[in-house]
Design an enzyme around this catalytic site. Sequence first.
Site, short mmCIF file in Angstrom:
data_model
loop_
_atom_site.label_atom_id
_atom_site.label_comp_id
_atom_site.label_asym_id
_atom_site.label_seq_id
_atom_site.Cartn_x
_atom_site.Cartn_y
_atom_site.Cartn_z
N ASP A 82 0.90 -1.14 0.00
CA ASP A 82 0.00 0.00 0.00
C ASP A 82 0.94 1.19 0.00
OD1 ASP A 82 -1.44 2.30 0.86
OD2 ASP A 82 -3.06 0.99 1.47
N HIS A 83 1.07 1.86 -1.12
CA HIS A 83 2.15 2.86 -1.22
C HIS A 83 1.95 4.02 -0.24
CE1 HIS A 83 -0.54 5.13 -3.90
NE2 HIS A 83 0.25 6.16 -3.73
N HIS A 109 -5.85 2.74 1.23
CA HIS A 109 -5.07 3.87 1.73
C HIS A 109 -5.75 4.56 2.93
CE1 HIS A 109 -3.02 3.15 -1.91
NE2 HIS A 109 -3.69 3.96 -2.70
#
Length: 509
Positions: free
Chosen positions: A198-199, A261
């Site tokens: 999950d950046h 996110h």
Amino acid sequence: MPRMSPDPASAPGDRVAVSASLVVFGATGDLAHRKLYPALASLANAGQLPGRLTVVGNARRAISNEEFAEDVRNAVEKAGDGDSPGRRDALDQLGVRFRFVPGSVDDADTFQQLRAELEDIDAGRDGGGNVLYYLSTVPSVFGTIASGLGKAGLAHEPPGTFRRIVVEKPFGRDVETARHLDDQLHQHFREHQIYRIDHYLAKETVQNILALRFTNTVFEPLWNRRYVDRVEITVAEQLGVEHRGAFYEQSGVLRDIVQNHLLQVLALTAMEPPASFAADAIRDEKVKLLRSIRPLEPSELPDRVVRGQYTADTIDGVDVCSYREEEGVAPHSKVETYLALRLDVDNWRWAGVPFCVRAGKRLQRRATEVALRYKSVPFLPLPAGAVDSLEPNVMTLHIQPDEGITLSFAAKVPGQTLQVRTVPLDFSYRETFAERAPEAYERVLVDAFLGDATLFIRGDEVHTAWEIVQPVIDAFERDAVPLAFYPAGSWGPTESNNLLGGDETWRKS
Ligand code: BG6
């Protein structure tokens, strides 16, 4: 000094990875070009790549090793902007080698060829037996690739080596498909081998939520239901769906941002202190928090969910089309480009404090932030007229852009009368630190090489997050929540203020 965690897993160590091979599935695709190769080049510049690294590309298209190497160089060059990567030969300078294994991932033979290639690399002692598989492909083939690797014996970790698989979101599209994907991954890989990206977790300011909360004395005592009135989390984008209309039609902001996110940011904001900063200690606390989110009941959804879609308007003076006019989008699409939710966290710390979260495309400006809105003072010992409007204190964690923290409070206006006004106390990352923050993908790659799973999502986190949003997915499918339209460039449907109760409005980020 306070006592520190005895957990060696959370100690900062040498951040240079051991020798390994990086196998990129989808090696000629957009994500690999835009994110992966430039990140590798930056890591090469920073001296953080494995001592001996071979990048093995796979895609259907048959290209030679040299063509692949050139393709990577071009991608690195294209991504360069001033101070970051830019140097097309950064990887060559470090002696990184490139090999290409063409073939479909549906074909068992592709994996046999990959196996032969990896054995050849190891015969030359180039990879140290360590392999990182990076799935930079469409999600529909994640399971196929995991299974192909497993059947070819490529998931097994010989003693003293690692075989890790890096997967990008989406991890399924609802509770059931996420479970199916996990079953496929777990058929051949054990959980400790799976790195789900999950950046957002790799963003410096997202990580700073933990540092702020758990390395300071002053904030944590105020981080609970006694003082906090409401928490607002915003993930606002100015961009539309760009060229991904067809993808977005299957996703919507719920699956694209909220399930992953946004809930991750919420979990870090609200979780209890972990025993250490080791991966599982943090992930245990995040899961515990996500499980404390009260399940949304279908009957209360109209008061808890606002679903919106943008219409044509202007942003910063530029005309933009409506969502329905975007390429690849159905003319009567009901897919949401905006979603606001009011969630409750049923635990001792947060009982009674609403968590109001929203995410959307084509909003007024790009802003990701967490705002803790504090309760009003119980009594104002001031004469009438001393205060026009006294805003409650708000602590805002600005995640992007303009990373920083602001605390708003009341101060006396200079002068002979007692007048107070709300003023900000500002901390800005850019002004305070000279150090360059690594790009999210640089961090993710180096952590995966090092086996540090802190910034990756564990299977149980993914499932719990899907369980939280599943009632909303079901309601959208039944069309049980009306679709509200908002003009591009606004802050979303005005209906979303209703979630806050009374005359309250969302922060104008
Ligand atoms: C991605 C979404 O995960 O995150 C995109 O698929 C979105 O739709 C992007 O634009 C936002 O990321 P960032 O880092 O720009 O906030």
